[in-house]
Motif scaffolding. Sequence first.
Motif, mmCIF file in Angstrom:
data_model
loop_
_atom_site.group_PDB
_atom_site.id
_atom_site.type_symbol
_atom_site.label_atom_id
_atom_site.label_comp_id
_atom_site.label_asym_id
_atom_site.label_seq_id
_atom_site.Cartn_x
_atom_site.Cartn_y
_atom_site.Cartn_z
ATOM 1 N N ALA A 73 -10.616 -9.298 -2.778
ATOM 2 C CA ALA A 73 -11.884 -8.645 -2.466
ATOM 3 C C ALA A 73 -11.686 -7.479 -1.502
ATOM 4 C CB ALA A 73 -12.861 -9.663 -1.869
ATOM 5 N N SER A 74 -10.708 -7.574 -0.607
ATOM 6 C CA SER A 74 -10.460 -6.471 0.332
ATOM 7 C C SER A 74 -9.937 -5.232 -0.381
ATOM 8 C CB SER A 74 -9.487 -6.921 1.428
ATOM 9 O OG SER A 74 -8.206 -7.222 0.903
ATOM 10 N N LEU A 75 -9.278 -5.403 -1.533
ATOM 11 C CA LEU A 75 -8.875 -4.251 -2.346
ATOM 12 C C LEU A 75 -10.095 -3.586 -2.961
ATOM 13 C CD1 LEU A 75 -5.822 -5.650 -4.373
ATOM 14 C CD2 LEU A 75 -5.767 -4.333 -2.262
ATOM 15 N N LEU A 76 -10.983 -4.402 -3.520
ATOM 16 C CA LEU A 76 -12.161 -3.871 -4.193
ATOM 17 C C LEU A 76 -13.101 -3.160 -3.223
ATOM 18 C CD1 LEU A 76 -12.981 -6.922 -6.499
ATOM 19 C CD2 LEU A 76 -11.728 -4.850 -7.095
ATOM 20 N N ALA A 77 -13.007 -3.483 -1.941
ATOM 21 C CA ALA A 77 -13.892 -2.880 -0.950
ATOM 22 C C ALA A 77 -13.453 -1.483 -0.530
ATOM 23 C CB ALA A 77 -13.965 -3.776 0.290
ATOM 24 N N VAL A 78 -12.272 -1.050 -0.942
ATOM 25 C CA VAL A 78 -11.771 0.259 -0.536
ATOM 26 C C VAL A 78 -12.448 1.340 -1.367
ATOM 27 C CG1 VAL A 78 -9.749 1.755 -0.384
ATOM 28 C CG2 VAL A 78 -9.563 -0.679 0.173
ATOM 29 N N PRO A 79 -13.138 2.308 -0.741
ATOM 30 C CA PRO A 79 -13.728 3.413 -1.513
ATOM 31 C C PRO A 79 -12.630 4.351 -1.993
ATOM 32 C CG PRO A 79 -14.032 3.765 0.841
ATOM 33 C CD PRO A 79 -13.400 2.407 0.697
ATOM 34 N N THR A 80 -12.510 4.495 -3.282
ATOM 35 C CA THR A 80 -11.446 5.340 -3.834
ATOM 36 C C THR A 80 -11.901 5.941 -5.132
ATOM 37 O OG1 THR A 80 -9.183 5.350 -4.678
ATOM 38 C CG2 THR A 80 -10.409 3.304 -4.927
ATOM 39 N N SER A 81 -11.416 7.132 -5.410
ATOM 40 C CA SER A 81 -11.781 7.830 -6.644
ATOM 41 C C SER A 81 -10.895 7.420 -7.802
ATOM 42 C CB SER A 81 -11.681 9.345 -6.436
ATOM 43 O OG SER A 81 -10.358 9.711 -6.079
ATOM 44 N N SER A 82 -9.812 6.681 -7.546
ATOM 45 C CA SER A 82 -8.926 6.246 -8.630
ATOM 46 C C SER A 82 -9.039 4.734 -8.733
ATOM 47 C CB SER A 82 -7.487 6.673 -8.377
ATOM 48 O OG SER A 82 -6.977 6.061 -7.247
ATOM 49 N N TRP A 95 4.598 -14.528 4.857
ATOM 50 C CA TRP A 95 3.331 -13.804 4.763
ATOM 51 C C TRP A 95 3.343 -12.943 3.510
ATOM 52 C CZ3 TRP A 95 4.088 -8.646 4.442
ATOM 53 C CH2 TRP A 95 5.147 -8.054 5.154
ATOM 54 N N CYS A 96 2.154 -12.512 3.118
ATOM 55 C CA CYS A 96 2.047 -11.662 1.934
ATOM 56 C C CYS A 96 0.763 -10.855 2.024
ATOM 57 C CB CYS A 96 2.050 -12.515 0.664
ATOM 58 S SG CYS A 96 2.020 -11.553 -0.875
ATOM 59 N N THR A 97 0.832 -9.585 1.648
ATOM 60 C CA THR A 97 -0.339 -8.724 1.617
ATOM 61 C C THR A 97 -0.462 -8.052 0.261
ATOM 62 O OG1 THR A 97 -1.454 -6.805 2.616
ATOM 63 C CG2 THR A 97 0.954 -6.764 2.585
ATOM 64 N N TYR A 98 -1.679 -7.882 -0.205
ATOM 65 C CA TYR A 98 -1.947 -7.018 -1.354
ATOM 66 C C TYR A 98 -1.799 -5.559 -0.944
ATOM 67 C CZ TYR A 98 -4.373 -10.693 -4.121
ATOM 68 O OH TYR A 98 -4.709 -11.803 -4.851
ATOM 69 N N PHE A 99 -1.706 -4.678 -1.957
ATOM 70 C CA PHE A 99 -1.917 -3.245 -1.763
ATOM 71 C C PHE A 99 -2.609 -2.699 -3.000
ATOM 72 C CE2 PHE A 99 -0.709 1.291 -1.462
ATOM 73 C CZ PHE A 99 -1.348 1.547 -0.255
ATOM 74 N N ILE A 100 -3.314 -1.584 -2.840
ATOM 75 C CA ILE A 100 -4.232 -1.096 -3.864
ATOM 76 C C ILE A 100 -3.512 -0.598 -5.109
ATOM 77 C CG2 ILE A 100 -6.205 0.431 -4.263
ATOM 78 C CD1 ILE A 100 -6.199 0.737 -1.102
ATOM 79 N N LYS A 101 -2.436 0.129 -4.914
ATOM 80 C CA LYS A 101 -1.708 0.754 -6.026
ATOM 81 C C LYS A 101 -0.253 0.327 -5.984
ATOM 82 C CE LYS A 101 -2.933 4.153 -8.171
ATOM 83 N NZ LYS A 101 -3.455 4.370 -9.531
ATOM 84 N N SER A 102 0.426 0.490 -7.112
ATOM 85 C CA SER A 102 1.863 0.229 -7.149
ATOM 86 C C SER A 102 2.584 1.150 -6.179
ATOM 87 C CB SER A 102 2.408 0.445 -8.561
ATOM 88 O OG SER A 102 1.903 -0.513 -9.442
ATOM 89 N N LEU A 103 3.522 0.595 -5.436
ATOM 90 C CA LEU A 103 4.358 1.353 -4.520
ATOM 91 C C LEU A 103 5.710 1.633 -5.172
ATOM 92 C CD1 LEU A 103 3.463 -0.760 -1.387
ATOM 93 C CD2 LEU A 103 2.867 1.645 -1.696
ATOM 94 N N LEU A 163 -4.323 8.113 -4.837
ATOM 95 C CA LEU A 163 -5.018 7.235 -3.901
ATOM 96 C C LEU A 163 -5.447 8.023 -2.659
ATOM 97 C CD1 LEU A 163 -5.789 4.288 -3.174
ATOM 98 C CD2 LEU A 163 -3.532 4.092 -2.116
ATOM 99 N N ASP A 164 -6.759 8.046 -2.380
ATOM 100 C CA ASP A 164 -7.230 8.876 -1.270
ATOM 101 C C ASP A 164 -7.893 8.076 -0.148
ATOM 102 O OD1 ASP A 164 -9.507 8.179 -2.648
ATOM 103 O OD2 ASP A 164 -10.049 10.217 -3.232
ATOM 104 N N ASN A 165 -7.802 6.754 -0.209
ATOM 105 C CA ASN A 165 -8.342 5.914 0.859
ATOM 106 C C ASN A 165 -7.479 4.670 1.012
ATOM 107 O OD1 ASN A 165 -11.104 6.915 1.910
ATOM 108 N ND2 ASN A 165 -11.297 7.133 -0.311
ATOM 109 N N GLY A 166 -7.602 4.050 2.188
ATOM 110 C CA GLY A 166 -7.030 2.732 2.363
ATOM 111 C C GLY A 166 -5.564 2.683 2.708
#
Length: 400
Positions: free
Chosen positions: A290-299, A319-327, A346-349
């Motif tokens: 849900a924290s990924l979906l909350a990021v305002p982004t144009s992509s 530990w483990c964290t998500y990230f919005i796009k592939s790194l 990616l322009d936010n987050g």
Amino acid sequence: TMDLITDSANNVYISGSTSSSTNVATAGTHLSVYDSNQSCFFAKIASNGFRVWGTYYSVQGNSMVVDNDSSLIIAGDLFYDEINIATANSHQPTKNIRIDMYIVKLNSLGVREWGTYYGDIQNDEVLSVNIDNENNIYIGGQTSSTSSNLTTPDSFQPISTVIGNNPKGIIIKFSPTGNRIWATFYDGRVFSINISDDNFIYISGAAFDPDNTSNISTPGAYFENPLGNVDSFISKFTLSGSRIWGTFLGITDYDLIYQTRLIGSSLYILGNTYSQDGVATAGTFYPTYASLLAVPTSSFNFTPCYIMKFDVSTQEKIWCTYFIKSLSSIDANVNGEVFAAGYGSLDNGVATPDGFMPEKGPYNKGYFFKLNNQGQRVWGSYFGGDKAEHFVRVRLDQES
């Protein structure tokens, strides 16, 4: 730049492609004069930013590693037969009809010592390369070939379990002089290979065939059974090719590992996932889907990925964290801090207000960030000019 690595003296090695006939190669290297058929390059840059040597080459490699004699090992794969890849009397001096692996060794002066193809009549691809303390070379990859010519008779899995066109993994060990020592198939595709300080092999990747993965996990492992259609795995081998244990990571949907860094017993993992539960841990950079979906982004057609710290001595997710796009890459230091890099729209987050470049601006840009030893973001920044940036890589030196 295709790949970027450093050595123990903080020298930097880069590979890529070029159309430049000047300021790339240096005299006395493997190929110092530009040839349009040799439009790739390898270069060594000293820690002060000055070029040590550079050479043209016909391929740029998928993966590189520097051995203890400052020789550069290059591994990759290709479909078309290129000139100047393999050397006479090497393990496989000629290429087969489809995609074959290749392994090339350049000495400390940028001169080729040997090169070989590796493959059979189907597609055979390199995904990772590493070395041990005695400069033996380890290749991890995937293959659709089933011939026993690719493996050695007494290896862990000498017979392939490939069904149809679904590739399986392969692990190969070469001596420093290019002689094959052993090779084995593996039911999961081997995207990353590490050699520990105490001389064990850790392979990581993904199993794309959950109905045919009997040779991946071992009894009592972290997760003995795959939980999704594609599931990531980690396995431990001796340097002689005997498996000690194997485990799935036990996430619920499409999940794979495509890059790792081993520091002590800590395996830092970069992967893709579509699992919405059971991935990230509380208190990290992006602790929930849900924290990924909350990021305002144009992509918003994002491909979620994750960064994980996994203890291979206890088989425990730390530990483990998500990230919005592939790194595109990660690295870690002895303090447990992780540095990650990517590129795109990616322009936010990602960036922090105190970052070098806190706003992306137009076009694709590179971006990178630092996580502390709990997986929390310390800072983040974009990087780029007035046009687009691609193929961003991160690698730490011995001072980081």
